[in-house]
Design a protein around this motif. Structure first.
Motif, PDB file in Angstrom:
ATOM      1  N   UNK A 323       0.278   7.632   9.612  1.00  0.00           N
ATOM      2  CA  UNK A 323       0.415   8.479   8.431  1.00  0.00           C
ATOM      3  C   UNK A 323       0.134   7.659   7.176  1.00  0.00           C
ATOM      4  N   UNK A 324      -0.474   8.305   6.189  1.00  0.00           N
ATOM      5  CA  UNK A 324      -0.901   7.596   4.975  1.00  0.00           C
ATOM      6  C   UNK A 324       0.269   6.937   4.254  1.00  0.00           C
ATOM      7  N   UNK A 325       1.403   7.649   4.182  1.00  0.00           N
ATOM      8  CA  UNK A 325       2.555   7.077   3.477  1.00  0.00           C
ATOM      9  C   UNK A 325       3.088   5.847   4.205  1.00  0.00           C
ATOM     10  N   UNK A 326       3.079   5.893   5.533  1.00  0.00           N
ATOM     11  CA  UNK A 326       3.559   4.741   6.302  1.00  0.00           C
ATOM     12  C   UNK A 326       2.648   3.536   6.133  1.00  0.00           C
ATOM     13  N   UNK A 327       1.364   3.796   5.966  1.00  0.00           N
ATOM     14  CA  UNK A 327       0.433   2.691   5.696  1.00  0.00           C
ATOM     15  C   UNK A 327       0.749   2.062   4.346  1.00  0.00           C
ATOM     16  N   UNK A 328       1.063   2.905   3.354  1.00  0.00           N
ATOM     17  CA  UNK A 328       1.439   2.400   2.029  1.00  0.00           C
ATOM     18  C   UNK A 328       2.706   1.555   2.120  1.00  0.00           C
ATOM     19  N   UNK A 329       3.686   2.038   2.890  1.00  0.00           N
ATOM     20  CA  UNK A 329       4.927   1.277   3.074  1.00  0.00           C
ATOM     21  C   UNK A 329       4.631  -0.083   3.704  1.00  0.00           C
ATOM     22  N   UNK A 330       3.751  -0.105   4.708  1.00  0.00           N
ATOM     23  CA  UNK A 330       3.409  -1.363   5.387  1.00  0.00           C
ATOM     24  C   UNK A 330       2.751  -2.348   4.431  1.00  0.00           C
ATOM     25  N   UNK A 331       1.788  -1.852   3.645  1.00  0.00           N
ATOM     26  CA  UNK A 331       1.138  -2.727   2.668  1.00  0.00           C
ATOM     27  C   UNK A 331       2.138  -3.206   1.607  1.00  0.00           C
ATOM     28  N   UNK A 332       3.062  -2.325   1.214  1.00  0.00           N
ATOM     29  CA  UNK A 332       4.078  -2.710   0.220  1.00  0.00           C
ATOM     30  C   UNK A 332       4.952  -3.842   0.752  1.00  0.00           C
ATOM     31  N   UNK A 333       5.336  -3.746   2.023  1.00  0.00           N
ATOM     32  CA  UNK A 333       6.151  -4.804   2.623  1.00  0.00           C
ATOM     33  C   UNK A 333       5.379  -6.119   2.704  1.00  0.00           C
ATOM     34  N   UNK A 334       4.113  -6.046   3.087  1.00  0.00           N
ATOM     35  CA  UNK A 334       3.299  -7.258   3.210  1.00  0.00           C
ATOM     36  C   UNK A 334       3.054  -7.912   1.856  1.00  0.00           C
ATOM     37  N   UNK A 335       2.605  -7.100   0.887  1.00  0.00           N
ATOM     38  CA  UNK A 335       2.326  -7.645  -0.448  1.00  0.00           C
ATOM     39  C   UNK A 335       3.623  -8.133  -1.100  1.00  0.00           C
ATOM     40  N   UNK A 336       4.727  -7.382  -0.872  1.00  0.00           N
ATOM     41  CA  UNK A 336       6.013  -7.806  -1.424  1.00  0.00           C
ATOM     42  C   UNK A 336       6.458  -9.149  -0.878  1.00  0.00           C
ATOM     43  N   UNK A 337       6.289  -9.352   0.437  1.00  0.00           N
ATOM     44  CA  UNK A 337       6.670 -10.627   1.045  1.00  0.00           C
ATOM     45  C   UNK A 337       5.835 -11.773   0.492  1.00  0.00           C
ATOM     46  N   UNK A 338       4.526 -11.539   0.335  1.00  0.00           N
ATOM     47  CA  UNK A 338       3.647 -12.581  -0.212  1.00  0.00           C
ATOM     48  C   UNK A 338       3.989 -12.869  -1.671  1.00  0.00           C
TER      49      UNK A 338
END
Length: 687
Positions: A323-338
């Motif tokens: 789902x598009x929103x879940x992809x956004x959440x995943x990218x948010x977690x990755x970019x946030x961690x970096x």
């Protein structure tokens, strides 16, 4: 559809996603707010940090549980794919590792390192369970494993930081291997063999050569900000043993004392500020772990690389079924961690630790010189101007550059008694045990720690250190609580209000006497020195009473407070009028003679003290009062528990703690051994 069913559907759809994003938000909040703890003492900063610190762990653990439950029951909501849920789980391990800027909210958290170690195992098992449940159709298994390793590193860093800051481990880390000295049995065998051979033999003690002090002109030239940091780190390595209640050698005392006696008040206080900043960071942050040569920076580079690799692999994976929103959440977690890793790395690079490490070598190579230039290690580290009164960008920048709050809380007993808690809502708050918070809002004010007060305190401590050449004299001065300075100034008639009463009682007596003199013994003809001593006495008086009443871990509880309240509440309405009226009471006979031992009031004892003070010249009155307050503060600083000093490092700091460490540097402490133990025996055989 009923309301309950509607909420259940919404929770099943969005609950896990919201919880995961809240966990990330708390990490962002902590990495920026946590450093303010050592600079700001207000509850408006402390309470949000405390809330975020507790919620960060609870939310992350709760989210891991939700993911594990969803995977085990095959429940993922209308949107989330089980593969994505398994991918999100390791990020929660990263969040449980916490930001570099805070590992412990209080000292007690460090003692719970074993609980965090157990939590590390349990949460890794829960994340691993969620990962296994997503097989065999796990498209993201490689980036998930990478994030799992990164999360394991982060959580291990935090657990290790708590372990290293725990009291027992910290003390063990400071203990050096014992020096047995010469082999006694072999030495004595050789000695008696020479004696039996009829050779003229004697034993001579060779003292250890003293270290030369190459700091002759620092006081005249001043120290740069970088030199202050370097010096503070040097003495931090020696005097961190104060936290573990260790004893220092006479050689260490002499070296430190000689150095600080040559410094200006500004340099001395700046060195102590930075030194306490090092204390704070090893007790409350990941600084100790990050400064490790083999496990600090290498592990940080590895975890950052793993996160970046996970981002690249996630980007390359086919995501049409997600789902598009879940992809956004995943990218948010990755970019946030970096982003959090990058911010933490920048904080490390621009820290005092890095500045010391880059300037440690006398002959740096070209790479070190480039790094020094890039990181601007010689930059100004202290604000030039006083803090602005109003909240603004300039004030924020000033606060960021502070090492402690540089403010003194003020609590005035007579003002408190004249403005009692009368409202029904105040009484209601008292029923819930929140009176101390209400009093802090209503009765406590703050004053800036200015250069006049700093110079005056240092001048007094320096004068005493100059006289304390031997340790016996130093300990005598260290244990004085006003009596030493009164004898030194020839005011023997005032000793009864110091030596014949307990410390907390003498503090209250001198506090009330200072107020009585401040509001009644005032003239426009006073010279500048008298006015300055008058104001400094008032500030120190209200500050020490604040510590006595509002900060009980630092000083003893107040005594005789209720009777003073009743007397003042009944008779006086305006502070100045009250002071003038009290002084009209005839106090020729001591109050204890009339009222007996049951009364704990010290009000009229303070009146008698004022009348004794008024026999002195106006200029001498405030000179004596100000010096007594510095000695009372010195006594309080030296006798305060070490745990209380270190606990307040995370609450904006206290002037009392700066004075405690400065006194130790000036040799005014009971933590130095009296006997010299550095001499070596040498066998002398005459020809």
């Amino acid at each position: 559809m009923g309301l309950v069913e509607w909420w259940k559907l919404r929770w099943d759809s969005w609950g896990l996603r919201v919880v995961v994003l809240i966990s990330l938000g708390l990490q962002i909040l902590l990495i920026f707010l946590a450093p303010l703890r050592k600079r700001v003492s207000t509850a408006w900063i402390t309470i949000p940090i405390w809330s975020a610190y507790l919620l960060a762990d609870y939310i992350a653990i709760f989210a891991v549980g939700l993911i594990s439950y969803s995977q085990g029951c095959n429940i993922s909501g209308p949107f989330a794919d089980p593969t994505l849920l398994a991918f999100w789980a390791p990020f929660l391990l990263v969040h449980l590792g916490g930001p570099d800027t805070i590992t412990a909210f209080s000292l007690e958290d460090n003692e719970l390192w074993l609980r965090h170690f157990l939590g590390l195992g349990v949460q890794c098992w829960a994340v691993g369970y969620a990962f296994i449940q997503s097989f065999p159709n796990h498209k993201l298994w490689i980036p998930t494993v990478l994030m799992l390793l990164a999360g394991l590193i982060k959580y291990t860093e935090r657990t290790r930081a708590l372990y290293l800051a725990s009291s027992r481990k910290f003390e063990d880390s400071l203990l050096e291997d014992p020096d047995p000295g010469p082999n006694y049995a072999k030495f004595m065998d050789e000695y008696f063999s020479k004696k039996n051979a009829k050779l003229p033999t004697s034993i001579q003690m060779i003292p250890e050569p003293s270290k030369s002090n190459k700091t002759t002109n620092e006081a005249e030239q001043g120290l740069s900000d970088l030199e202050v940091v370097q010096t503070a780190h040097k003495y931090y390595l020696i005097f961190r043993g104060l936290i573990a209640d260790l004893i220092f050698s006479s050689a260490q005392r002499n070296e430190s004392r000689d150095y600080f006696l040559k410094q200006t008040a500004r340099n001395a206080f700046q060195i102590v500020e930075v030194e306490l900043n090092f204390f704070y960071e090893i007790l409350y942050t990941k600084a100790k772990v990050m400064q490790g040569k083999y496990l600090g920076y290498p592990l940080r580079v590895i975890s950052f690389s793993l996160t970046c690799a996970a981002l690249v692999l996630f980007y390359l994976v086919e995501k049409k079924k997600f789902h598009e929103f879940d992809i956004v959440v995943s990218y948010t977690l990755l970019v946030g961690a970096i982003a959090l890793d990058l911010i933490a790395s920048l904080m490390i690079l621009y820290s005092d630790w890095t500045a010391v490490a880059l300037t440690k070598s006398d002959t740096p190579n070209w790479f070190i010189e480039k790094l020094q230039c890039l990181l601007n290690v010689k930059r100004k580290r202290w604000p030039e101007n006083p803090k602005p009164k109003w909240f603004s960008l300039k004030k924020i920048m000033q606060i960021v550059r502070l090492r402690w709050s540089e403010s003194l809380s003020q609590y005035n007993l007579i003002n408190y008694c004249l403005h009692p808690r009368m409202g029904w809502w105040e009484k209601t708050i008292g029923l819930f045990g929140l009176t101390i918070i209400l009093d802090g809002i209503k009765y406590v004010n703050t004053e800036d720690f200015n250069s006049h007060l700093r110079d005056f305190i240092f001048k007094e401590l320096k004068m005493k250190s100059d006289l304390a050449d031997d340790l016996e004299t130093a300990k005598e001065i260290f244990s004085a609580r006003g009596d030493w300075i009164l004898q030194h100034e020839g005011c023997i008639n005032l000793l009864d209000w110091i030596s014949k009463v307990e410390f907390d009682e003498s503090l209250i007596v001198w506090h009330i006497a200072t107020d009585l003199c401040y509001y009644s013994n005032h003239s426009k003809d006073e010279d500048d020195d008298t006015k300055l001593n008058r104001e400094l006495s008032k500030v120190l008086s209200d500050y020490l009473l604040y510590l006595l009443i509002m900060e009980s871990p630092m000083l003893s509880p107040i005594a005789g407070k209720k009777e003073q309240e009743k007397k003042l509440q009944e008779d006086y309405e305006i502070l100045k009028v009250a002071c003038e009226s009290i002084l009209k009471v005839n106090t020729e006979v001591p109050p204890i003679t009339v009222k007996g031992d049951r009364s704990k009031s010290v009000l009229f004892d303070a009146c008698r003290l004022v009348k004794e003070l008024q026999k002195l010249e106006r200029k001498q009155i405030w000179m004596i009062i100000s010096k007594v307050w510095v000695e009372l503060m010195s006594y309080a600083a030296g006798n305060c528990k070490v745990d209380a000093h270190t606990a307040y490092l995370s609450k904006g700091g206290q002037l009392l703690t700066l004075v405690w460490l400065l006194m130790a540097h000036l040799g005014l402490s009971d933590k130095f051994q009296i006997r010299e133990g550095n001499a070596r025996a040498k066998l002398i055989v005459s020809k």
